[in-house]
Write an enzyme that holds these catalytic residues in place. Structure first.
Site, PDB file in Angstrom:
ATOM      1  N   ILE A   1       0.776  -1.366   0.000  1.00 58.64           N
ATOM      2  CA  ILE A   1       0.079   0.047  -0.075  1.00 58.64           C
ATOM      3  C   ILE A   1       0.865   1.244  -0.115  1.00 58.64           C
ATOM      4  O   ILE A   1       0.492   2.295  -0.066  1.00 58.64           O
ATOM      5  CB  ILE A   1      -0.965  -0.077   1.243  1.00 58.64           C
ATOM      6  CG1 ILE A   1       0.043  -0.211   2.564  1.00 58.64           C
ATOM      7  CG2 ILE A   1      -1.982  -0.739   1.022  1.00 58.64           C
ATOM      8  CD1 ILE A   1      -1.157  -0.101   3.675  1.00 58.64           C
TER       9      ILE A   1
ATOM     10  N   GLY B   1       7.755   3.416   1.760  1.00 60.30           N
ATOM     11  CA  GLY B   1       8.309   4.310   2.630  1.00 60.30           C
ATOM     12  C   GLY B   1       9.970   4.631   2.653  1.00 60.30           C
ATOM     13  O   GLY B   1      10.429   3.913   1.584  1.00 60.30           O
TER      14      GLY B   1
ATOM     15  N   ASN C   1      12.108   3.348   4.402  1.00 61.20           N
ATOM     16  CA  ASN C   1      13.066   2.295   4.581  1.00 61.20           C
ATOM     17  C   ASN C   1      12.574   0.942   3.910  1.00 61.20           C
ATOM     18  O   ASN C   1      13.104  -0.124   4.134  1.00 61.20           O
ATOM     19  CB  ASN C   1      12.691   1.839   6.293  1.00 61.20           C
ATOM     20  CG  ASN C   1      13.384   2.956   7.140  1.00 61.20           C
ATOM     21  OD1 ASN C   1      14.532   3.344   6.861  1.00 61.20           O
ATOM     22  ND2 ASN C   1      12.493   3.697   7.937  1.00 61.20           N
TER      23      ASN C   1
ATOM     24  N   ASP D   1       9.756  13.583  13.144  1.00 58.39           N
ATOM     25  CA  ASP D   1       9.698  13.672  11.745  1.00 58.39           C
ATOM     26  C   ASP D   1       8.239  13.813  11.123  1.00 58.39           C
ATOM     27  O   ASP D   1       7.457  13.095  10.586  1.00 58.39           O
ATOM     28  CB  ASP D   1      10.160  12.160  11.186  1.00 58.39           C
ATOM     29  CG  ASP D   1      10.399  12.378   9.660  1.00 58.39           C
ATOM     30  OD1 ASP D   1      10.709  13.333   9.162  1.00 58.39           O
ATOM     31  OD2 ASP D   1      10.401  11.228   9.050  1.00 58.39           O
TER      32      ASP D   1
END
Ligand SMILES: *[C@@H]1O[C@H](CO)[C@@H](O)[C@H](O)[C@H]1NC(C)=O
Ligand SMILES: *[C@@H]1O[C@H](CO)[C@@H](O)[C@H](O)[C@H]1NC(C)=O
Ligand SMILES: *[C@@H]1O[C@H](CO)[C@@H](O)[C@H](O)[C@H]1NC(C)=O
Ligand SMILES: *[C@@H]1O[C@H](CO)[C@@H](O)[C@H](O)[C@H]1NC(C)=O
Ligand SMILES: *[C@@H]1O[C@H](CO)[C@@H](O)[C@H](O)[C@H]1NC(C)=O
Ligand SMILES: *[C@@H]1O[C@H](CO)[C@@H](O)[C@H](O)[C@H]1NC(C)=O
Ligand SMILES: *[C@@H]1O[C@H](CO)[C@@H](O)[C@H](O)[C@H]1NC(C)=O
Ligand SMILES: *[C@@H]1O[C@H](CO)[C@@H](O)[C@H](O)[C@H]1NC(C)=O
Length: 688
Positions: free
Chosen positions: A354, A357, A359, A474
């Site tokens: 979905i 990211g 990472n 973040d």
């Protein structure tokens, strides 16, 4: 007629008075040092009341800090009570588990006159059976002691001044659907909820695995007249002990009431850790030999393909078990098995991806039981970093707020790789909503401001709502997620580090996202609550303006908004598509934009705290208003924000230093844009 009424009124008044004097009600979902008095080996660890340690012959007792009314004074009338709690008996892999937990009423504090092992930390052999003990307990015992006529090695009993139960039953519950009784092995590390209700000499004890609705039929029901047992006032709490059989007995939540027999509904039953031991390595299990034999036969019978699959699964499991290191057991809560996650995401199938990211990929999954989750892989942690990370994750798993994405669990896949499991957010991330081309899903101005309020309240909770300060580090639109009701939830604590309150937050390497990083963060690498506030300020501007903080060939977002402010056209900063739709409160939009600018001020001392931000966004919320705080500073700030000649209120929040003179708007603009430019170019350099 009138006289009767008056009498009735008087009576109900007296009743009210009596109830007010004598009723005790409390709900504890997170234990802290002031929730209970602790004796012996009892401690509070991560907000869990831990009665016994993993050591032999330990006793622990915890009592509600004050005596509570148990009887109407100088009478035989015992006050009705209803209590509920969630317990876990966490096994120790080196020992056989024992002995048990007792919910008790006791006339005095301390653990004098008690003994460990089978005495459950309740009584010793001298005072056993003495009516002067004034002791009432409900035992949850996991060892069968013949001398106390225990009925089984997992039973619940009602004890009065004795370790021989007056009434007892095997632990378990009657399912509501008429199925036969389900016995429960209480010492398996799972959590169980207990309900104990007492009224008019009748007592009901009910238990069920946590999360299950309270079964209608009680496990134990009995007639027990406590009027000779109770003194007018008693201490109430828990006691527990181990022997050579070692187990860590825990209470995770507790409610008690004399008046509200539904107060147990206020206990939080989801998201609790489980203390089950990892399963035995497969090659040690009984079925393994049989399995392998059958497997070998299958190898000859079936195609080479199936044997290949079998071996692959076996090797993977084995590798995983071996990689479980000692220290990881400390963080056992929230650990999930790789198999569980694999099944949930259909073996990490591409169709379940979905998002991608920083990472790695994010997968959608469905756990057994139907809960939808988002699964995120994180890689590249060195061994020390990994330990730190797990401890962090397991603490953060206990952070609960309606505007935070819930962390359900984690799993260490192989050396250097982690999997985090979050609640699934139906409506995706905020940046998709702001920058999407599909106008039908466009967020209205009202929705945007509501989202900002949600994020502010989450951030306020991280900064101040917990006993250790948590920096998010973040904050950006892609880390804000929208649940099915379009509530905003702040996600991704991968970068957060915890700091005790009052401790200087200092870290060694810069983390964050370019464009959201405060100038001082880039210069010094030190994160603080103020650097979070800065990022939040940028988020405000981004969400309302529908522009990214940094856009190639365009002025910085902050610069652009400041310029519009100078031209007295601040409202033109609002996302054009939203503006075209109309139906917004111009004054509110301007106020929030002002707040965004203030949060993004280059001087960290000028930025408001999240407490102030929440207050300014929400208007006056009595819960958040700290009375000692200077109300005027907010009013002053609001006032300043509204004027066209927007001046940064120098140190307006710390009364310690007086402002000398307000800089002019141009000076501010100069200062802000140059520091932004510096920060940007510096961070670009960091990025490379
Ligand atoms: C500690 O817990 C009690 C309830 O048991 C609660 O009233 C109190 O606010 C808590 N204190 C802190 C500092 O969280
Ligand atoms: C905890 O248990 C250990 C072992 O029984 C004992 O030596 C120690 O004194 C106990 N601690 C307290 C505070 O009672
Ligand atoms: C209860 O009895 C004690 C002594 O028996 C007496 O001192 C006390 O005043 C009485 N309290 C009430 C409320 O009657
Ligand atoms: C039981 O506790 C009482 C009170 O602390 C003490 O006097 C007595 O010696 C204890 N008995 C045993 C058998 O330990
Ligand atoms: C005990 O349970 C029974 C059956 O559910 C119920 O009728 C009764 O009121 C309960 N008693 C108390 C004291 O809660
Ligand atoms: C409980 O026992 C006391 C005497 O010990 C008696 O006065 C009282 O009526 C009893 N209560 C009930 C509910 O039976
Ligand atoms: C109370 O317990 C008895 C057995 O002790 C049982 O037969 C009866 O059904 C129980 N009543 C309720 C309401 O659970
Ligand atoms: C009893 O407690 C429950 C759970 O907190 C609450 O929803 C309910 O309103 C309370 N009832 C009364 C009468 O206070």
């Amino acid at each position: 007629m009138n006289g009767q009424r008056l009498l009735l009124l008087l009576l109900s008044f007296l009743l009210l008075l009596f109830r007010q004097i004598s009723a005790t009600d409390f709900v504890i979902n997170r234990f802290n040092s002031s929730s209970v008095l602790l004796y012996g080996n009892a401690t509070i660890e991560s907000h869990i009341l831990t009665l016994t340690k993993d050591s032999t012959f330990s006793i622990g007792r915890a009592l509600y800090p004050t005596k509570i009314a148990a009887k109407k004074p100088n009478s035989s009338y015992v006050l009705p009570f209803s209590t509920s709690f969630i317990f876990a008996m966490a096994p120790n892999k080196l020992y056989n588990p024992g002995h048990g937990i007792v919910f008790l009423f006791v006339p005095k504090t301390g653990i004098d006159g008690t003994a460990a092992s089978q005495n459950l930390g309740l009584l010793n052999l001298t005072n056993l059976g003495n009516p002067d003990d004034h002791l009432f307990g409900v035992e949850f015992d996991v060892f069968k002691n013949e001398e106390f006529k225990d009925i089984s090695d997992s039973h619940v009993g009602i004890d009065i001044n004795s370790l021989v139960s007056d009434f007892a039953h095997d632990a378990g519950y009657w399912p509501d659907d008429g199925q036969p009784f389900k016995t429960v092995k209480m010492n398996n590390g799972k959590t169980y909820q207990v309900w104990i209700d007492y009224a008019d000499s009748r007592i009901n004890v009910t238990m069920a695995p946590t999360g299950m609705k309270r079964p209608k039929q009680p496990l134990l029901n009995a007639t027990v007249n406590l009027s000779q047992v109770f003194q007018d006032e008693m201490y109430v709490g828990f006691t527990s002990s181990t022997g050579q059989l070692v187990q860590s007995h825990k209470i995770l939540a507790w409610s008690y009431s004399n008046t509200n027999f539904s107060l147990s509904e206020a206990l939080i039953t989801n998201g609790l850790p489980s203390f089950e031991l990892p399963k035995e390595p497969i090659f040690k299990q009984k079925g393994f030999i049989v399995g392998v034999t059958v497997g070998v036969v299958l190898v000859f019978i079936l195609t080479s393909l199936s044997s290949f699959v079998l071996v692959k699964i076996y090797l993977r499991r084995k590798r995983e078990r071996e990689e479980m290191e000692e220290w990881e057991l400390e963080y056992w809560p929230h650990r999930m098995t790789y198999q569980e996650i694999e099944a949930a995401t259909k073996d990490f199938s591409e169709e379940n991806v979905i998002g991608i990211g920083g990472n790695g990929k994010v997968y959608k999954g469905t756990l057994v039981g139907g809960a939808e989750v988002a699964v995120k892989r994180i890689s590249h942690q060195n061994s020390e970093g990994m330990r730190e990370f797990v401890s962090e994750v397991s603490s953060l798993g206990r952070l609960k707020h309606r505007n935070l994405v819930g962390l359900r669990g984690w799993c260490k896949k192989e050396k250097g790789s982690f999997i985090l499991v979050y609640d699934y957010m139906e409506n995706g991330s905020l940046d998709e909503r702001i920058f999407l081309r599909d106008n039908s899903k466009l967020l209205s101005c009202e929705e945007r401001i509501r989202i900002l309020k949600d994020v502010a309240s989450a951030l306020f909770y991280l900064h101040e709502g917990w006993e250790s300060k948590v920096l998010h580090r973040d904050i950006k639109a892609s880390n804000v997620l929208l649940d099915k009701d379009m509530n905003a939830r702040l996600g991704d604590f991968g970068l957060a580090r915890m700091h005790d309150h009052n401790q200087m937050a200092a870290t060694t390497h810069v983390v964050g996202t370019i464009g959201y990083m405060a100038p001082e963060l880039i210069k010094s690498g030190k994160s603080s609550t103020q650097t979070d506030v800065f990022s939040f300020g940028i988020l405000i501007l981004e969400v309302l303006c529908g522009r990214t903080p940094i856009d190639e060939g365009k002025p910085l977002l902050v610069d652009w908004v400041l310029e519009l402010l100078r031209l007295d056209e601040l409202i033109n900063a609002l996302d054009e598509r939203v503006k075209a739709n109309g139906g917004f409160n111009e004054e509110e939009v301007e106020r929030v934009l002002h707040l965004g600018l203030l949060c993004a001020h280059p001087d960290p001392n000028v930025r408001p705290t999240m407490r102030q931000v929440v207050k300014l966004l929400e208007g006056k919320n009595p819960e958040l208003v700290d009375e000692s705080e200077d109300e005027d500073s907010e009013l002053y700030l609001l006032d300043k924000m509204k004027t066209r000649n927007f001046r940064w209120p120098d140190m307006s929040f710390s009364s310690s230093s007086q402002s000398q003179s307000h800089p002019t708007f141009d000076e501010i603009r100069e200062g802000l844009s140059s520091s932004m430019t510096i920060s940007w170019s510096k961070s670009m350099a960091v990025g490379r």
